[in-house]
Design a protein around this motif. Structure first.
Motif, PDB file in Angstrom:
ATOM      1  N   VAL A 242     -53.035  28.050 -18.883  1.00  6.06           N
ATOM      2  CA  VAL A 242     -52.412  28.704 -17.744  1.00  6.06           C
ATOM      3  C   VAL A 242     -53.288  28.535 -16.510  1.00  6.06           C
ATOM      4  O   VAL A 242     -54.475  28.231 -16.603  1.00  6.06           O
ATOM      5  N   TYR A 243     -52.679  28.721 -15.352  1.00  2.83           N
ATOM      6  CA  TYR A 243     -53.417  28.724 -14.083  1.00  2.83           C
ATOM      7  C   TYR A 243     -52.751  29.745 -13.181  1.00  2.83           C
ATOM      8  O   TYR A 243     -51.559  30.057 -13.324  1.00  2.83           O
ATOM      9  N   SER A 244     -53.494  30.274 -12.243  1.00  2.00           N
ATOM     10  CA  SER A 244     -52.934  31.277 -11.337  1.00  2.00           C
ATOM     11  C   SER A 244     -53.263  30.994  -9.878  1.00  2.00           C
ATOM     12  O   SER A 244     -52.859  31.757  -8.997  1.00  2.00           O
ATOM     13  N   TYR A 292     -48.974  37.913  -3.548  1.00  2.00           N
ATOM     14  CA  TYR A 292     -48.750  39.300  -3.133  1.00  2.00           C
ATOM     15  C   TYR A 292     -47.397  39.444  -2.432  1.00  2.00           C
ATOM     16  O   TYR A 292     -46.641  40.385  -2.688  1.00  2.00           O
ATOM     17  N   LEU A 293     -47.077  38.486  -1.569  1.00  2.00           N
ATOM     18  CA  LEU A 293     -45.845  38.566  -0.785  1.00  2.00           C
ATOM     19  C   LEU A 293     -44.613  38.146  -1.583  1.00  2.00           C
ATOM     20  O   LEU A 293     -43.509  38.650  -1.334  1.00  2.00           O
ATOM     21  N   THR A 294     -44.769  37.218  -2.514  1.00  2.00           N
ATOM     22  CA  THR A 294     -43.613  36.651  -3.199  1.00  2.00           C
ATOM     23  C   THR A 294     -43.451  37.113  -4.643  1.00  2.00           C
ATOM     24  O   THR A 294     -42.353  37.020  -5.200  1.00  2.00           O
ATOM     25  N   GLY A 295     -44.536  37.558  -5.270  1.00  2.00           N
ATOM     26  CA  GLY A 295     -44.469  37.921  -6.679  1.00  2.00           C
ATOM     27  C   GLY A 295     -44.395  36.722  -7.599  1.00  2.00           C
ATOM     28  O   GLY A 295     -44.087  36.866  -8.785  1.00  2.00           O
ATOM     29  N   THR A 296     -44.668  35.521  -7.090  1.00  2.00           N
ATOM     30  CA  THR A 296     -44.632  34.313  -7.907  1.00  2.00           C
ATOM     31  C   THR A 296     -45.988  33.618  -7.880  1.00  2.00           C
ATOM     32  O   THR A 296     -46.808  33.850  -6.993  1.00  2.00           O
ATOM     33  N   GLY A 297     -46.199  32.750  -8.842  1.00  2.00           N
ATOM     34  CA  GLY A 297     -47.436  31.989  -8.918  1.00  2.00           C
ATOM     35  C   GLY A 297     -47.342  30.671  -8.181  1.00  2.00           C
ATOM     36  O   GLY A 297     -46.302  30.341  -7.606  1.00  2.00           O
ATOM     37  N   PRO A 298     -48.418  29.894  -8.205  1.00  2.00           N
ATOM     38  CA  PRO A 298     -48.443  28.598  -7.521  1.00  2.00           C
ATOM     39  C   PRO A 298     -47.771  27.520  -8.359  1.00  2.00           C
ATOM     40  O   PRO A 298     -47.227  27.798  -9.430  1.00  2.00           O
ATOM     41  N   LEU A 299     -47.808  26.294  -7.867  1.00  2.00           N
ATOM     42  CA  LEU A 299     -47.208  25.170  -8.584  1.00  2.00           C
ATOM     43  C   LEU A 299     -48.154  23.975  -8.561  1.00  2.00           C
ATOM     44  O   LEU A 299     -48.544  23.497  -7.496  1.00  2.00           O
ATOM     45  N   LEU A 300     -48.518  23.501  -9.743  1.00  2.00           N
ATOM     46  CA  LEU A 300     -49.379  22.331  -9.901  1.00  2.00           C
ATOM     47  C   LEU A 300     -48.525  21.067  -9.880  1.00  2.00           C
ATOM     48  O   LEU A 300     -47.550  20.957 -10.623  1.00  2.00           O
ATOM     49  N   VAL A 301     -48.897  20.121  -9.024  1.00  2.00           N
ATOM     50  CA  VAL A 301     -48.169  18.856  -8.902  1.00  2.00           C
ATOM     51  C   VAL A 301     -49.138  17.699  -9.112  1.00  2.00           C
ATOM     52  O   VAL A 301     -50.169  17.614  -8.437  1.00  2.00           O
ATOM     53  N   LYS A 302     -48.785  16.822 -10.035  1.00  2.00           N
ATOM     54  CA  LYS A 302     -49.603  15.650 -10.328  1.00  2.00           C
ATOM     55  C   LYS A 302     -48.851  14.384  -9.929  1.00  2.00           C
ATOM     56  O   LYS A 302     -47.654  14.259 -10.175  1.00  2.00           O
ATOM     57  N   GLY A 303     -49.564  13.461  -9.308  1.00  2.00           N
ATOM     58  CA  GLY A 303     -48.960  12.191  -8.957  1.00  2.00           C
ATOM     59  C   GLY A 303     -49.008  11.214 -10.113  1.00  2.00           C
ATOM     60  O   GLY A 303     -49.439  11.532 -11.216  1.00  2.00           O
ATOM     61  N   VAL A 343     -50.443  35.460 -10.354  1.00  2.00           N
ATOM     62  CA  VAL A 343     -49.465  35.324 -11.429  1.00  2.00           C
ATOM     63  C   VAL A 343     -49.789  34.064 -12.232  1.00  2.00           C
ATOM     64  O   VAL A 343     -49.926  32.971 -11.668  1.00  2.00           O
ATOM     65  N   ASN A 344     -49.933  34.213 -13.521  1.00  2.00           N
ATOM     66  CA  ASN A 344     -50.208  33.068 -14.383  1.00  2.00           C
ATOM     67  C   ASN A 344     -48.994  32.151 -14.496  1.00  2.00           C
ATOM     68  O   ASN A 344     -47.867  32.618 -14.672  1.00  2.00           O
ATOM     69  N   GLU A 345     -49.235  30.856 -14.422  1.00  2.00           N
ATOM     70  CA  GLU A 345     -48.197  29.844 -14.580  1.00  2.00           C
ATOM     71  C   GLU A 345     -48.628  28.854 -15.650  1.00  2.00           C
ATOM     72  O   GLU A 345     -49.827  28.643 -15.884  1.00  2.00           O
ATOM     73  N   THR A 346     -47.637  28.224 -16.288  1.00  2.00           N
ATOM     74  CA  THR A 346     -47.948  27.180 -17.278  1.00  2.00           C
ATOM     75  C   THR A 346     -47.256  25.870 -16.962  1.00  2.00           C
ATOM     76  O   THR A 346     -47.715  24.813 -17.394  1.00  2.00           O
ATOM     77  N   ALA A 347     -46.157  25.896 -16.219  1.00  2.00           N
ATOM     78  CA  ALA A 347     -45.434  24.666 -15.911  1.00  2.00           C
ATOM     79  C   ALA A 347     -46.141  23.874 -14.820  1.00  2.00           C
ATOM     80  O   ALA A 347     -46.832  24.440 -13.974  1.00  2.00           O
ATOM     81  N   HIS A 348     -45.966  22.574 -14.844  1.00  2.00           N
ATOM     82  CA  HIS A 348     -46.385  21.745 -13.726  1.00  2.00           C
ATOM     83  C   HIS A 348     -45.432  20.565 -13.617  1.00  2.00           C
ATOM     84  O   HIS A 348     -44.658  20.293 -14.531  1.00  2.00           O
ATOM     85  N   ILE A 349     -45.469  19.897 -12.481  1.00  2.00           N
ATOM     86  CA  ILE A 349     -44.596  18.750 -12.247  1.00  2.00           C
ATOM     87  C   ILE A 349     -45.447  17.505 -12.091  1.00  2.00           C
ATOM     88  O   ILE A 349     -46.411  17.491 -11.323  1.00  2.00           O
TER      89      ILE A 349
END
Length: 356
Positions: A242-244, A292-303, A343-349
């Motif tokens: 996970v990453y946050s 804090y403002l959105t209640g969502t986590g970040p998004l990891l993007v790999k090329g 917020v912990n996330e596990t998905a990435h693109i």
């Protein structure tokens, strides 16, 4: 004869049940992927090879537990989503920048006494035409020297140098009044996506990430038994998937988040002072702001290619006690915000495929 007929009906019914179950499983998988990545801005803007996503109204999908959420210790109060004034202020910021271009992006690249790394990064980024790149702004924190003159690349991209008021990490997060785009790629002078991967990362931000920090370098916040937060690199070698946070060495942000970060909000003033006093952690702070403002986590993007990071001998991350200092930032910022918003996330693109 009757027995054979009944047996045939049972077999037909069984096949239909299997078909319905399989169809339900496929639909559930699609919903999980879409819910996990959050609401898209415009579903037809991004071309992801080998991935077909149906046109689904994300706002009407159910909230599926277990696919997104923070993992705070019980004695840390969760962030109250009824944060009326901060949300009102952020809404006003969104409206303020609504007329800026949403199909182009600006690079805000911070530099300090690393001309070799800066020149090489600019050389690579400007070596190919990047369709959506509008401008590169070099945040010049080396106040002892004058910056080079502004110029336009052979591919037609303007490059201008903005001299900072002071050598502060907060300078990169200023909502420059001369920016013409809603999207800003925050970056340092020693890290970059390859040109075509950069275009892909921007289109991914447009489709999935406008309410997130979207970029290349994930980081983790993990609580210990006492509820203190520890900063980490999310290494798969440590069985942590996970990453946050996506740090601002290389990530896209909407202008409205920079506006809120740089505002006269009491908490944000304390945060900026803290960053200046410790000369660290502005990237962690911006992650706090967005979640804090959105209640969502970040998004990891790999090329298609791994991002490039020179990791020069000098830099904040090379100082002794860096991880301890970053962990201290997590705990101090949590106290300032009154909660742990990450917020912990596990998905990435990845370019060409969505990975869960």
């Amino acid at each position: 004869m009757v027995a054979k007929y009944i047996a045939g009906l049972r077999a037909l019914a069984a096949r239909r049940v299997v078909t319905l179950v399989a169809a339900a499983f496929v639909l559930a998988s699609v919903i999980v992927i879409l819910v996990r990545l959050g609401p898209p801005a415009k579903l037809n803007d991004l071309k992801l090879p080998d991935v077909k996503l149906p046109d689904i109204d994300m706002s009407k999908l159910p909230n599926i537990p277990g696919f997104s959420g923070s993992h705070e210790p019980e004695h840390y109060e969760k962030c109250d989503r009824n944060i009326t004034e901060p949300l009102k202020q952020w809404k006003a910021a969104q409206q303020k920048y609504d007329k800026l271009m949403d199909d182009k992006f600006t690079i805000a690249m911070q530099t300090y006494k690393r001309p070799k790394e800066l020149d090489e990064t600019l050389r690579v980024i400007l070596s190919e035409k990047i369709a959506s790149l509008h401008e590169i702004v070099i945040i010049w924190n080396n106040l002892e020297e004058k910056p080079p003159g502004n110029f336009k690349s052979e591919t037609g991209v303007p490059v201008r140098y903005r001299v900072s008021e002071r050598n502060s990490l907060n300078m990169k997060l200023l909502p420059d009044p001369d920016f013409k785009t809603q999207a800003v790629l925050l970056s340092d002078d020693d890290v970059y996506y390859k040109p075509q991967d950069l275009e892909f990362a921007f289109q991914t931000w447009r489709k999935f990430g406008q309410h997130r920090l979207t970029g290349a370098l994930p980081r983790c916040a993990t609580p210990d038994a006492e509820g203190n937060w520890g900063y980490g690199f999310c290494s798969k070698d440590s069985n942590q998937d996970v990453y946050s946070m996506i740090i601002t060495n290389l990530c896209f942000s909407h202008m409205s988040f920079l506006d809120y970060y740089s505002s006269n909000n009491t908490v944000m003033q304390k945060v900026r002072d803290y960053v200046d006093d410790h000369f660290n952690c502005e990237d962690i702070a911006l992650n706090y702001v967005t979640s804090y403002l959105t209640g969502t986590g970040p998004l990891l993007v790999k090329g298609r290619d791994k991002y490039v990071n020179y990791e020069p001998a000098q830099g904040i991350s090379k100082k002794p006690g860096h991880l301890e200092a970053r962990s201290k930032c997590l705990n101090d910022l949590t106290k300032m915000f009154g909660c742990m918003p990450l917020v912990n996330e596990t998905a990435h693109i990845e370019r060409g495929v969505i990975v869960l």
